[in-house]
Structures are given as structure tokens and as C-alpha cells.
Design an enzyme around this catalytic site. Structure first.
Site, PDB file in Angstrom:
ATOM      1  N   TYR A 193       0.869  -1.174   0.000  1.00  0.00           N
ATOM      2  CA  TYR A 193       0.000   0.000   0.000  1.00  0.00           C
ATOM      3  C   TYR A 193       0.898   1.213   0.000  1.00  0.00           C
ATOM      4  O   TYR A 193       1.873   1.266   0.760  1.00  0.00           O
ATOM      5  CB  TYR A 193      -0.900   0.009   1.244  1.00  0.00           C
ATOM      6  CG  TYR A 193      -2.345  -0.039   0.842  1.00  0.00           C
ATOM      7  CD1 TYR A 193      -2.891   1.002   0.092  1.00  0.00           C
ATOM      8  CD2 TYR A 193      -3.163  -1.118   1.156  1.00  0.00           C
ATOM      9  CE1 TYR A 193      -4.204   0.952  -0.323  1.00  0.00           C
ATOM     10  CE2 TYR A 193      -4.473  -1.169   0.741  1.00  0.00           C
ATOM     11  CZ  TYR A 193      -4.993  -0.130   0.003  1.00  0.00           C
ATOM     12  OH  TYR A 193      -6.292  -0.178  -0.413  1.00  0.00           O
ATOM     13  N   GLU A 222      -0.364   4.832  -0.436  1.00  0.00           N
ATOM     14  CA  GLU A 222      -1.092   6.101  -0.581  1.00  0.00           C
ATOM     15  C   GLU A 222      -0.190   7.264  -0.224  1.00  0.00           C
ATOM     16  O   GLU A 222       0.640   7.152   0.674  1.00  0.00           O
ATOM     17  CB  GLU A 222      -2.311   6.107   0.350  1.00  0.00           C
ATOM     18  CG  GLU A 222      -3.548   5.545  -0.315  1.00  0.00           C
ATOM     19  CD  GLU A 222      -4.739   5.550   0.607  1.00  0.00           C
ATOM     20  OE1 GLU A 222      -4.908   6.557   1.327  1.00  0.00           O
ATOM     21  OE2 GLU A 222      -5.473   4.565   0.613  1.00  0.00           O
ATOM     22  N   ASP A 246      -6.106  15.719 -23.554  1.00  0.00           N
ATOM     23  CA  ASP A 246      -6.106  14.275 -23.322  1.00  0.00           C
ATOM     24  C   ASP A 246      -5.395  13.637 -24.515  1.00  0.00           C
ATOM     25  O   ASP A 246      -5.975  13.485 -25.581  1.00  0.00           O
ATOM     26  CB  ASP A 246      -7.558  13.797 -23.204  1.00  0.00           C
ATOM     27  CG  ASP A 246      -7.666  12.302 -22.980  1.00  0.00           C
ATOM     28  OD1 ASP A 246      -6.636  11.602 -23.075  1.00  0.00           O
ATOM     29  OD2 ASP A 246      -8.791  11.829 -22.724  1.00  0.00           O
ATOM     30  N   THR A 249      -3.099   7.834 -21.457  1.00  0.00           N
ATOM     31  CA  THR A 249      -2.933   6.435 -21.099  1.00  0.00           C
ATOM     32  C   THR A 249      -1.454   6.125 -21.337  1.00  0.00           C
ATOM     33  O   THR A 249      -0.755   6.877 -22.009  1.00  0.00           O
ATOM     34  CB  THR A 249      -3.754   5.499 -22.005  1.00  0.00           C
ATOM     35  OG1 THR A 249      -3.345   5.727 -23.361  1.00  0.00           O
ATOM     36  CG2 THR A 249      -5.246   5.765 -21.891  1.00  0.00           C
ATOM     37  N   LYS A 252      -1.287   2.839 -25.062  1.00  0.00           N
ATOM     38  CA  LYS A 252      -1.662   2.930 -26.481  1.00  0.00           C
ATOM     39  C   LYS A 252      -0.390   3.185 -27.290  1.00  0.00           C
ATOM     40  O   LYS A 252       0.522   2.374 -27.222  1.00  0.00           O
ATOM     41  CB  LYS A 252      -2.739   3.997 -26.655  1.00  0.00           C
ATOM     42  CG  LYS A 252      -4.032   3.620 -25.906  1.00  0.00           C
ATOM     43  CD  LYS A 252      -5.157   4.624 -26.073  1.00  0.00           C
ATOM     44  CE  LYS A 252      -6.376   4.182 -25.257  1.00  0.00           C
ATOM     45  NZ  LYS A 252      -7.459   5.187 -25.296  1.00  0.00           N
ATOM     46  N   ARG A 298      -0.749  -1.128 -19.108  1.00  0.00           N
ATOM     47  CA  ARG A 298      -2.096  -0.551 -19.080  1.00  0.00           C
ATOM     48  C   ARG A 298      -2.179   0.400 -17.884  1.00  0.00           C
ATOM     49  O   ARG A 298      -2.016  -0.019 -16.739  1.00  0.00           O
ATOM     50  CB  ARG A 298      -3.101  -1.698 -18.941  1.00  0.00           C
ATOM     51  CG  ARG A 298      -4.538  -1.361 -19.127  1.00  0.00           C
ATOM     52  CD  ARG A 298      -5.335  -2.595 -19.505  1.00  0.00           C
ATOM     53  NE  ARG A 298      -4.967  -3.022 -20.853  1.00  0.00           N
ATOM     54  CZ  ARG A 298      -5.400  -2.435 -21.979  1.00  0.00           C
ATOM     55  NH1 ARG A 298      -6.238  -1.440 -21.925  1.00  0.00           N
ATOM     56  NH2 ARG A 298      -4.983  -2.853 -23.151  1.00  0.00           N
TER      57      ARG A 298
HETATM   58  C1  LIG Z   1      -8.507   5.397 -24.410  1.00  0.00           C
HETATM   59  C2  LIG Z   1      -8.864   6.765 -23.996  1.00  0.00           C
HETATM   60  C3  LIG Z   1      -9.235   7.049 -22.665  1.00  0.00           C
HETATM   61  C4  LIG Z   1      -9.497   5.983 -21.646  1.00  0.00           C
HETATM   62  O1  LIG Z   1      -8.443   5.192 -21.306  1.00  0.00           O
HETATM   63  P1  LIG Z   1      -8.680   3.919 -20.361  1.00  0.00           P
HETATM   64  O2  LIG Z   1      -7.300   3.516 -19.973  1.00  0.00           O
HETATM   65  O3  LIG Z   1      -9.405   2.916 -21.156  1.00  0.00           O
HETATM   66  O4  LIG Z   1      -9.466   4.376 -19.161  1.00  0.00           O
HETATM   67  C5  LIG Z   1      -9.461   8.364 -22.327  1.00  0.00           C
HETATM   68  N1  LIG Z   1      -9.356   9.343 -23.234  1.00  0.00           N
HETATM   69  C6  LIG Z   1      -9.034   9.105 -24.526  1.00  0.00           C
HETATM   70  C7  LIG Z   1      -8.945  10.245 -25.490  1.00  0.00           C
HETATM   71  C8  LIG Z   1      -8.790   7.801 -24.949  1.00  0.00           C
HETATM   72  O5  LIG Z   1      -8.501   7.570 -26.230  1.00  0.00           O
END
Ligand SMILES: *Cc1c(COP(=O)(O)O)cnc(C)c1O
Length: 498
Positions: free
Chosen positions: A84, A86, A261, A290, A293, A299
Site C-alpha cells: 500500500y 497512498e 487528453d 494512457t 496505447k 495498461r
Molecule cells: C482510451 C482513452 C481514454 C481511456 O483510457 P482507459 O485507460 O481505457 O481508461 C481516455 N481518453 C481518450 C482520449 C482515450 O482515447
């Protein structure tokens, strides 16, 4: 005098193809791990083994997926998971976090250096979680902190019941402006099914109906009228670059915080394909992503921000996040170290070159692409030109061994479920080592399949948006060609499961 290589310096293992040298060791590691798991629950060991077989056999064009290196994968399977932790590095609510501190500090340092960010927070468990941290950090900075100051309070617990109630309502009464879903925006950018849409009053900006391109004047007009607290840029299905300098100008003009994002294109930022106006980090107040990707890590999620937001972002856990996942932070550190190697730039450039070649190959054969092409890692095929819905196209391609996902196109006549588009991306196949010549072959496989597929009818004989007809002979022939293409580019070379 020759010096021995510093064992602490990350090695250049950015591509899974480059890991061939360490593959025998990785093979031993995974086989041993599977033996240990098999002794407890053999069905789990079997499923893990079957997954590498499936991934090796599929032509993966899912734009949000990739293949993490063995080093990244192995960093996740260990006892760091037991802690843990936090709090933040050096300031934990639990004892004994020395080693978690080491991996979290390393991941954050690699992230800051790689992206040139003031501050990095590497605890978010996913992209959605990173966005939640960002939303609440901005709310804390711009709504909660001023309210505390007005009340002369240092902490929310010091507020009177009445001041607290007012603050709670103010927190729930803010506005957000983001890209519309059918233009390629993401559900977490203020849409009703996601908590962001329940927290914020939301308006969307879209794309120009004639060109399909982001219309900055329309964004500016919407921002002036709606006056959002947060202007969000970023997408999951828009095939073009975004000019973040202009987005920041718009945000500044209306007093909004610019949040980007970059979940989909973080790898292209890391690999210096998106620079200058197209690099969000110098322009945005806060950037979320993320890590799994195009960035090709474990992940998970991550937040980058300026100094002013750092203290709020660091409270992500326990504000909206559960305890950090130390083993995943370790894997983030490994992946970010990989992304700082020169070979990652080569990879990112190849991802974009491959997407361009794939788009070109499709258009040359007569396919219609949203915006007429791509300048990032993905393309959006409007499959109505083949007489199909996205759902029919997705299933027909899967029959032919090609994995894609259906996606709405701007002003989609078939809605968000059946859709009229197929989203295709190149991060995964590029990791596998495919190049532009092979992308032309992939374009031919897609075009051949979609040309041969026909819309089906319901049991009652009415036109169906789900059913389709594809001669098994054709599907098989395409699948054979896809398998040929992949056999030249082994995935996780050298890893042989017993
Ligand atoms: C994939 C994605 C997310 C979410 O990611 P997760 O890891 O699945 O929660 C958020 N914003 C955008 C623009 C994405 O392409």
C-alpha cells in the site's frame, strides 16, 4: 579506458523486434512464471498462453492497442504489487515504501524528461482515472481554493456547514467544452454516460462539414459563448493533428483551463513526431494520457501539469483514485525509459509513415476516408462507400483475420451502435516490424474484403444493419494472405512457450 556499461542506464529495447537479443532470457522467464501459475490454476496459465497465440495470429489494426516489451510485462508481475503506498514519493500514509518511492520517482522523472513537463503524476490506473484526477485538480485549484481563501479557512474541514454546502454546489455547477463524440472526441470529455457529463454542463465543438477538419473559429465562437471552466482538446478517432497553441489562445481568451487528453497520440509526442504547436505539453495547463496505447507501456494512466496544478494533481489518491499500483508504476518507469531511447523516435515516425501509406493505399483503391487522409497514427474509413455499416464491415474484416473496430463518422447516419466507419491504426503492426510496403498489402486486404462483403437482410427479409454476406472462400483467401504477411514479422520473437 573502456568503461563497463552502466547497468542502471536503460537499454535500447524500444521495439519488441529489438528484444530478439534478450528473447531467450524472456522465454525462460515467461515459461517459469507459467509453470508457477499452472501449479495453482492451470486454466489461467492456459489462457495466458492462448493469448500470445491469438495475438501472434491476428492482424491488429485497433488504433488504441500495442505490444508492450517483455521488460514492461515482467515489471508488472511481482511483489511490488503487495504494497500500500497512498500519498506521494517521500510522503506516504504507510510505512515501508522505500522501493515504491524508487520506482514512482523514476517513472515521474522519465516522464518529465521525455515530455518536458514541469510535473508528472504516474499513479492513475487508467486513462479515465487520469481524466478524473485532472478534472478534480482543476476544480480544486479554481473553485475550492478560492472558496477556502474567501472563508479564511485552510482546510475544507474548517468550513462552516453553510460555506461547505455552497462550495459543494459550486463544484457541481461548472462547464466543460470538448470535441463532439462523432468528430472523434472521447466519452470522458463531458458526455452523459460518463461521470464527466454528470459533473459538468457540457457543450461540444465539431469539425467542418466540408473538410472534416477541426474548425478553430467554431471552437473560439463556442468558447466565447459558453465560457467553460475547462476547454478539452484530444480525441480517440480524429485522424489529424491539433494545433494546441491556438487551443491555448482560445482558452486564455475566455479564462478556461486548457486540458489535453493525449491518450491516443502520446507515443507521437514522446517520439517527437508532434512538435511545436502540435506538442500539447508546452501549451496545455494539464495533460492526461494512457500509457498503453501508442506510448507502448503497461495498461495505465498519467497526468502531466504545470507547477500551479501540481499540488492538486498529487492529491489524486485518495481524492478519486484507489491506492497506487506500484508494480504498474515500475512498468511505467521501464516503458518511459524505453521511450527515451533513439529507437522510439524511429518507431513513432514509422507509425505515422505507415498510417499514411495505409490511408494512401486505401484511397488509391477507391476507399473514402474521413478528412481525406491522416497525419497521425489512425485513419477512419467511411464504409458507406462499400454499401456497408461499420458493424457489417467490422465483422466481415474479422472473418478475414483483420481486427479493427467500428466507429462513428461525423454526423453519422447509422448512429453510435451500427456506425458508418471503421477505425484503423498502425501502432501495433509497426511494433511488429511492418513497414510502408506491407501497409499497401494491408490496404488491399481491407479493400478486397469490404468490396466482397454485402449487406444482409433480417429473417423477415428487411435490410439489416448488422447482417452481412461474405463468401467464405474470399474470407479464407484474405486470411491466408494476412497470415503470410504476419509470418514474416514474428511477435515476441524467441519467446517459445513450452
Ligand atoms: C482510451 C482513452 C481514454 C481511456 O483510457 P482507459 O485507460 O481505457 O481508461 C481516455 N481518453 C481518450 C482520449 C482515450 O482515447
Amino acid at each position: 579506458m573502456a568503461t563497463a556499461p552502466d547497468p542502471r542506464t536503460p537499454r535500447d529495447t524500444a521495439s519488441t523486434a529489438d528484444t530478439a537479443a534478450t528473447a531467450p532470457t524472456a522465454s525462460t522467464a515467461f515459461n517459469s512464471a507459467l509453470d508457477v501459475i499452472r501449479a495453482v490454476e492451470p486454466r489461467v496459465a492456459d489462457a495466458i498462453g492462448a493469448e500470445i497465440t491469438d495475438q501472434r495470429a491476428s492482424l491488429k489494426l485497433i488504433a488504441s492497442e500495442n505490444y508492450a516489451s517483455p521488460a514492461v510485462l515482467l515489471a508488472m508481475g511481482n511483489w511490488l504489487s503487495d504494497k500500500y503506498a497512498e500519498g506521494t514519493v517521500g510522503r506516504r500514509f504507510y510505512a515501508g515504501c522505500r522501493n515504491v518511492d524508487t520506482v514512482e520517482a523514476l517513472a515521474a522523472e522519465h516522464a518529465r524528461e521525455l515530455f518536458g513537463a514541469d510535473h508528472a503524476y504516474v499513479q492513475p490506473h487508467s486513462g479515465i482515472d487520469a481524466n478524473l484526477v485532472a478534472f478534480w485538480s482543476v476544480l480544486a485549484q479554481r473553485v475550492e481554493s478560492p472558496a477556502l481563501e474567501r472563508a479564511g479557512a485552510r482546510h475544507v474541514n474548517d468550513l462552516t456547514e453553510q460555506d461547505w454546502e455552497e462550495l459543494r454546489r459550486a463544484l457541481g455547477d461548472q462547464r466543460m467544452l470538448g470535441m463532439s463524440l462523432d468528430a472523434g472526441g472521447h466519452l470522458t470529455h463531458g458526455f452523459r454516460p460518463n461521470i464527466s457529463g454528470k459533473m459538468f454542463a457540457q457543450r461540444s465543438y465539431g469539425t467542418d462539414p466540408a473538410t472534416g477538419l477541426l474548425d478553430y473559429d467554431a471552437v473560439r465562437a463556442a468558447a466565447r459563448e459558453f465560457r467553460p471552466l475547462i476547454l478539452i482538446a484530444g480525441y480517440s478517432a480524429y485522424p489529424r493533428k491539433v494545433n494546441f497553441r491556438i487551443m491555448r489562445e482560445i482558452a486564455d481568451e475566455v479564462g478556461a483551463t486548457l486540458m489535453v487528453d493525449m491518450a491516443h497520440f502520446a507515443g507521437l509526442v514522446a517520439g517527437k513526431v508532434f512538435t511545436g504547436d502540435f506538442d500539447p505539453v508546452p501549451h496545455a495547463n494539464i495533460v492526461t494520457t494512457t500509457t498503453h496505447k501508442s506510448l507502448r507501456g503497461p495498461r495505465g494512466g498519467m497526468v502531466l501539469c504545470d507547477e500551479a496544478l501540481a499540488e492538486h494533481v498529487d492529491r489524486g489518491c485518495p481524492m478519486v483514485l484507489g491506492g497506487p499500483l506500484p508494480h504498474v508504476m515500475a512498468a511505467k518507469a521501464v516503458a518511459l525509459a524505453e521511450a527515451r531511447q533513439p529507437s522510439f523516435r524511429t518507431y513513432a515516425r514509422q507509425v505515422v509513415d505507415n498510417a499514411a501509406a495505409l490511408a494512401e493505399g486505401l484511397m488509391r483503391r477507391g476507399a473514402r476516408l474521413v478528412t481525406g487522409g491522416t497525419d497521425n497514427h489512425l485513419a477512419l474509413v467511411d464504409v458507406t462507400g462499400y454499401g456497408l455499416t461499420g458493424r457489417q464491415a467490422e465483422d466481415a474484416l474479422l472473418d478475414a483475420g483483420i481486427v479493427t473496430n467500428r466507429n462513428a463518422v461525423p454526423r453519422d447516419p447509422n448512429g453510435a451502435w451500427y456506425t458508418s466507419g471503421i477505425r484503423i491504426g498502425t501502432p501495433a503492426l509497426t511494433t511488429r516490424g511492418l513497414g510502408t510496403a506491407e501497409m499497401d498489402e494491408v490496404a488491399d486486404l481491407i479493400h478486397t474484403t469490404l468490396t466482397a462483403a454485402e449487406p444482409g437482410t433480417t429473417a423477415a427479409g428487411a435490410p439489416s444493419r448488422a447482417r452481412y454476406l461474405l463468401e467464405p472462400k474470399i474470407a479464407e483467401a484474405v486470411a491466408d494472405r494476412a497470415a503470410d504477411l504476419l509470418s514474416g514479422h514474428p511477435l515476441y520473437p524467441g519467446i517459445d512457450l513450452a
